[in-house]
Motif scaffolding. Sequence first.
Motif, PDB file in Angstrom:
ATOM      1  N   TYR A 199       0.838  -1.216   0.000  1.00  0.00           N
ATOM      2  CA  TYR A 199       0.000   0.000   0.000  1.00  0.00           C
ATOM      3  C   TYR A 199       0.867   1.258   0.000  1.00  0.00           C
ATOM      4  CZ  TYR A 199      -3.885   3.049   1.408  1.00  0.00           C
ATOM      5  OH  TYR A 199      -4.835   4.029   1.457  1.00  0.00           O
TER       6      TYR A 199
ATOM      7  N   TYR B 184      -1.760   3.235  12.330  1.00  0.00           N
ATOM      8  CA  TYR B 184      -1.905   2.341  11.172  1.00  0.00           C
ATOM      9  C   TYR B 184      -1.095   1.047  11.368  1.00  0.00           C
ATOM     10  CZ  TYR B 184      -4.357   5.919   8.324  1.00  0.00           C
ATOM     11  OH  TYR B 184      -5.265   6.828   7.825  1.00  0.00           O
TER      12      TYR B 184
ATOM     13  N   PHE C 232      -9.051  -0.669  -6.027  1.00  0.00           N
ATOM     14  CA  PHE C 232      -8.427   0.601  -5.615  1.00  0.00           C
ATOM     15  C   PHE C 232      -7.519   1.147  -6.718  1.00  0.00           C
ATOM     16  CE2 PHE C 232      -4.360   2.181  -3.793  1.00  0.00           C
ATOM     17  CZ  PHE C 232      -4.783   3.279  -3.055  1.00  0.00           C
TER      18      PHE C 232
ATOM     19  N   ASN D 127      -8.385   4.308  -9.263  1.00  0.00           N
ATOM     20  CA  ASN D 127      -7.516   5.493  -9.195  1.00  0.00           C
ATOM     21  C   ASN D 127      -6.799   5.714 -10.528  1.00  0.00           C
ATOM     22  OD1 ASN D 127      -7.952   6.642  -6.637  1.00  0.00           O
ATOM     23  ND2 ASN D 127      -6.669   5.114  -5.652  1.00  0.00           N
TER      24      ASN D 127
ATOM     25  N   ARG E  45      -8.038  11.985 -16.489  1.00  0.00           N
ATOM     26  CA  ARG E  45      -7.821  13.404 -16.207  1.00  0.00           C
ATOM     27  C   ARG E  45      -6.604  13.932 -16.973  1.00  0.00           C
ATOM     28  NH1 ARG E  45     -12.118  14.928 -15.587  1.00  0.00           N
ATOM     29  NH2 ARG E  45     -13.310  15.079 -13.670  1.00  0.00           N
TER      30      ARG E  45
ATOM     31  N   ARG F 283     -14.422  20.096 -18.307  1.00  0.00           N
ATOM     32  CA  ARG F 283     -14.000  18.748 -17.902  1.00  0.00           C
ATOM     33  C   ARG F 283     -15.167  17.810 -18.031  1.00  0.00           C
ATOM     34  NH1 ARG F 283     -10.568  18.397 -12.576  1.00  0.00           N
ATOM     35  NH2 ARG F 283      -8.561  18.539 -13.570  1.00  0.00           N
TER      36      ARG F 283
ATOM     37  N   LEU G 221     -16.568  10.722 -15.722  1.00  0.00           N
ATOM     38  CA  LEU G 221     -16.729   9.333 -16.176  1.00  0.00           C
ATOM     39  C   LEU G 221     -18.029   8.779 -15.609  1.00  0.00           C
ATOM     40  CD1 LEU G 221     -13.129   8.046 -15.475  1.00  0.00           C
ATOM     41  CD2 LEU G 221     -14.234   8.144 -17.710  1.00  0.00           C
TER      42      LEU G 221
ATOM     43  N   HIS H  13     -17.512   6.368  -5.655  1.00  0.00           N
ATOM     44  CA  HIS H  13     -16.157   6.319  -5.093  1.00  0.00           C
ATOM     45  C   HIS H  13     -15.620   4.893  -5.062  1.00  0.00           C
ATOM     46  CE1 HIS H  13     -14.393  10.090  -4.092  1.00  0.00           C
ATOM     47  NE2 HIS H  13     -15.574  10.568  -3.741  1.00  0.00           N
TER      48      HIS H  13
ATOM     49  N   ASN I  38     -12.723   3.841  -5.654  1.00  0.00           N
ATOM     50  CA  ASN I  38     -11.393   3.752  -5.021  1.00  0.00           C
ATOM     51  C   ASN I  38     -11.519   3.585  -3.502  1.00  0.00           C
ATOM     52  OD1 ASN I  38     -12.427   6.325  -4.921  1.00  0.00           O
ATOM     53  ND2 ASN I  38     -10.509   7.390  -5.325  1.00  0.00           N
ATOM     54  N   TYR I  39     -12.540   4.207  -2.895  1.00  0.00           N
ATOM     55  CA  TYR I  39     -12.757   4.048  -1.455  1.00  0.00           C
ATOM     56  C   TYR I  39     -13.176   2.595  -1.156  1.00  0.00           C
ATOM     57  CZ  TYR I  39     -12.846   9.182  -0.863  1.00  0.00           C
ATOM     58  OH  TYR I  39     -12.546  10.524  -0.831  1.00  0.00           O
TER      59      TYR I  39
ATOM     60  N   ASP J 197     -10.169   0.456  -1.158  1.00  0.00           N
ATOM     61  CA  ASP J 197      -9.364   0.748   0.028  1.00  0.00           C
ATOM     62  C   ASP J 197      -9.963   0.055   1.262  1.00  0.00           C
ATOM     63  OD1 ASP J 197      -7.195   1.994   1.155  1.00  0.00           O
ATOM     64  OD2 ASP J 197      -7.662   3.959   0.361  1.00  0.00           O
TER      65      ASP J 197
ATOM     66  N   ARG K 107     -15.122  12.004   4.150  1.00  0.00           N
ATOM     67  CA  ARG K 107     -14.369  12.531   2.999  1.00  0.00           C
ATOM     68  C   ARG K 107     -15.241  12.543   1.751  1.00  0.00           C
ATOM     69  NH1 ARG K 107      -8.561  12.937   2.680  1.00  0.00           N
ATOM     70  NH2 ARG K 107      -7.893  12.785   0.539  1.00  0.00           N
TER      71      ARG K 107
ATOM     72  N   ASP L 135     -16.177  15.729  -0.522  1.00  0.00           N
ATOM     73  CA  ASP L 135     -15.866  15.735  -1.956  1.00  0.00           C
ATOM     74  C   ASP L 135     -17.136  15.979  -2.771  1.00  0.00           C
ATOM     75  OD1 ASP L 135     -13.915  15.352  -4.084  1.00  0.00           O
ATOM     76  OD2 ASP L 135     -15.090  13.577  -4.572  1.00  0.00           O
TER      77      ASP L 135
ATOM     78  N   LYS M 113     -18.376  22.573  -8.026  1.00  0.00           N
ATOM     79  CA  LYS M 113     -17.581  22.656  -9.260  1.00  0.00           C
ATOM     80  C   LYS M 113     -18.432  22.410 -10.494  1.00  0.00           C
ATOM     81  CE  LYS M 113     -14.175  19.853  -8.106  1.00  0.00           C
ATOM     82  NZ  LYS M 113     -13.077  18.894  -8.078  1.00  0.00           N
ATOM     83  N   TYR M 114     -19.273  21.369 -10.427  1.00  0.00           N
ATOM     84  CA  TYR M 114     -19.921  20.884 -11.654  1.00  0.00           C
ATOM     85  C   TYR M 114     -21.423  21.127 -11.712  1.00  0.00           C
ATOM     86  CZ  TYR M 114     -15.443  18.538 -12.125  1.00  0.00           C
ATOM     87  OH  TYR M 114     -14.105  18.273 -12.214  1.00  0.00           O
TER      88      TYR M 114
ATOM     89  N   TYR N 134     -24.831  13.070 -12.712  1.00  0.00           N
ATOM     90  CA  TYR N 134     -23.961  11.931 -12.400  1.00  0.00           C
ATOM     91  C   TYR N 134     -24.531  11.142 -11.213  1.00  0.00           C
ATOM     92  CZ  TYR N 134     -19.712   9.421 -10.937  1.00  0.00           C
ATOM     93  OH  TYR N 134     -18.813   8.451 -10.560  1.00  0.00           O
TER      94      TYR N 134
END
Length: 491
Positions: free
Chosen positions: A306, A344, A377, A381, A388, A408, A411, A421, A423-424, A427, A459, A463, A470-471, A478
Motif C-alpha cells: 500500500y 496504522y 483501488f 484510481n 484526467r 472537464r 466518467l 467512489h 477507489n474508497y 481501500d 471525505r 468531496d 464545481k460541476y 452523475y
Amino acid sequence: MERELRRGQFWERRGRGFVGTGQSTESERVFEGTWGRGPRWKSGQGLRAENGIWKRTMGTNAEGATETGRLPGLGENWGADARRRRHPSPGAAALMLVLPATMFHLLLVARSGPARLLGPPPYLPGPEALWSPRALQLVLAWLGLQAALYLLPARKVAEGQELKNKSRLRYPINGFQALVVTTLLVGLGVSAGLPLDALPEMLLPLAFAATLTAFVFSLLLYLKALVAPASALAPGGNSGNPIYDFFLGRELNPRISSFDFKYFCELRPGLMAWVLINLALLLKEAELRGSPSLAMWLVNGFQLLYVADALWHEEAVLTTMDITHDGFGFMLAFGDLAWVPFTYSLQAQFLLYHPQPLGLPMASVICLINAIGYYVFRGANSQKNTFRKNPSDPRVADLETIPTATGRQLLVSGWWGMVRHPNYLGDLIMALAWSLPCGVSHLLPYFYLFYFTALLVHREARDEQQCLQKYGLAWREYCKRVPYRILPYVY
Ligand SMILES: NC(=O)C1=CN([C@@H]2O[C@H](COP(=O)(O)OP(=O)(O)OC[C@H]3O[C@@H](n4cnc5c(N)ncnc54)[C@H](OP(=O)(O)O)[C@@H]3O)[C@@H](O)[C@H]2O)C=CC1
Ligand SMILES: CC(C)CCC[C@@H](C)[C@H]1CC=C2C3=C(CC[C@@]21C)[C@@]1(C)CC[C@H](O)C[C@@H]1CC3
C-alpha cells in the motif's frame, strides 16, 4: 424584478416572498446553505464562478460581460465556508484532544493482555514513560533524513493544480526513490547492528515526541500564515477563531523556497515510518518466537504494498483535497506525522503481543481479499488519473462521460459508473484484509477498518459538496446515473 440565486435555482420576488423560476445554468455555481443570506440581483444580473473567484455578471447576453474582482464578502466556496466562518466548530478543540488520546489508548491497549478496544487502558503512563529526549532525537533525525531525500534530484518535477492567482506550484516526484534509499539505509544499518528490534519498546515515547513535534510545527505554520498574502490562504481554516484555524490550518501550501511542507509530510515521513515500525515489530517477533508468524508476514506485506503504491503514484496526491483545498494545520500535521505511523501499525503491534495461528488456506483467502481490494483501488484510481491527464488515451477513450460546464468531463462508466467512489471501496476491502490475519477474537485490530470507514464517509461527503460546487447540474446528473456512493446497492 428582483432575482436571487439560491440552492441552484433562480428565485423571483413575487409580493413578499420568492418563487423558484428554474435551475441555474452550469456556469453558475450551485449554492447550498446560503438561504436567506445571499446577495440580491436585479433582472439580468447573476453570479458566476471563474477559477474560484465569484464574479457578478452584468448582462444576460451569451458573452456575459463580467465585472472583474471579488464580490464584497464572497470568496471561493462561499456558502459552506462562510457558514463555518460564522460558527467555528467546537469540534476542532475536542478533536485536538481526542485524536492524540485515542492514539495513546490504542498503543497502551495493544500490548495489554485483554487488548480491549473499548475498555479502559491498562494503566495511565506517567511523564517518564512518555518523555524521552532520545525519542525526540530519533523523530527529528527521521524527519531530517526524509527532508534530505526530498531534496535529492527528482526523476520528474510535476505541476500542481492551478491556484487562485493562476500560477501552478512545482513538486519533486521522488517519493518512491526516497523509499528505496531509506530501505537500503535501514538494511545497511540493521546488518551493521542497528537495534531496530528495540523500537517496539519505544513506541510510546516516540508517539509522544511525534505529537509534540506536530504541535510545535503547527504552531510555526500558524505564525507563518500570519504574514502570508491573502491569496496563499486556504478556503477553510481562516475563520478568525484561533483554535479552529490552528486545527484546520490557515495556509494552503506553506513553503520555504521550493520546500513544500504539506506535500512533504503527506506521503513521506509518516507512511515510511509506518512501514519501518511494522518491520521492527516483525524483527521483534522473530527474536521472541524464532521466526515471524504468517499473520505478521501478511500484515507487513499488504501494508508495504500500500505504501509503495502510494509513493509510486505520488503525483496523484497533487489532486487530492488535502493538497488542493485544505490548509496545513494541526489536523494534517498530527495525522501525517503521528497518527498514521502509530495507529496504522496497530495490527502488527497487536500480533506481537497476541500471536494468532493462521493456516495456509485462510491465509490464501485473505491474500485473495487483499488482491481484490487492491485491484479495485488501483484500477479506479488509475482510470481516473489516466482520464484526467488525457481523455483520449486509448485505455479510457471508450468510456461513457458526462460533459460539464467547466470543460472537464465526468466518467459515468467503467469503475466510476459502478459507484461514485470505487477507489474508497477498494481501500476498504484492503482494510478488511489487513485485520483478518489478527483473527476474530478481538475488536482491536479492526479499529482501522472502523476509523477508515468513518474517515472515507466523511471525505466522500466533503468531496460531494465540492463537486456539486464545481460541476453543478452535471454532478446532479452523475448522481442520478450512479446513485450509490461507495458500496453498490447499500450506500
Ligand atoms: N489510507 C488513508 O488514510 C487514506 C486513503 N485515501 C485514498 O486515497 C485515494 C484518493 O482519495 P481522495 O483524494 O479522497 O479522492 P478521489 O481520488 O476519489 O478524488 C475525488 C475527485 O475525483 C474527481 N472525480 C470524481 N468523480 C469523478 C468521475 N466520475 N469522473 C472523473 N473524475 C471524477 C473529482 O475531482 P476533479 O473532477 O477535479 O478531477 C473529485 O473531486 C483513494 O483511493 C482513497 O481511498 C484517502 C484518504 C485517506
Ligand atoms: C486527519 C487524520 C487523523 C489522518 C489523515 C492522514 C492522511 C492525510 C493520510 C493517511 C494516508 C494517506 C494516503 C494518501 C494521502 C494522505 C493520507 C490521506 C493518498 C491518498 C494519496 C493518493 C494516493 O493515490 C493514495 C494515498 C494513500 C494514503
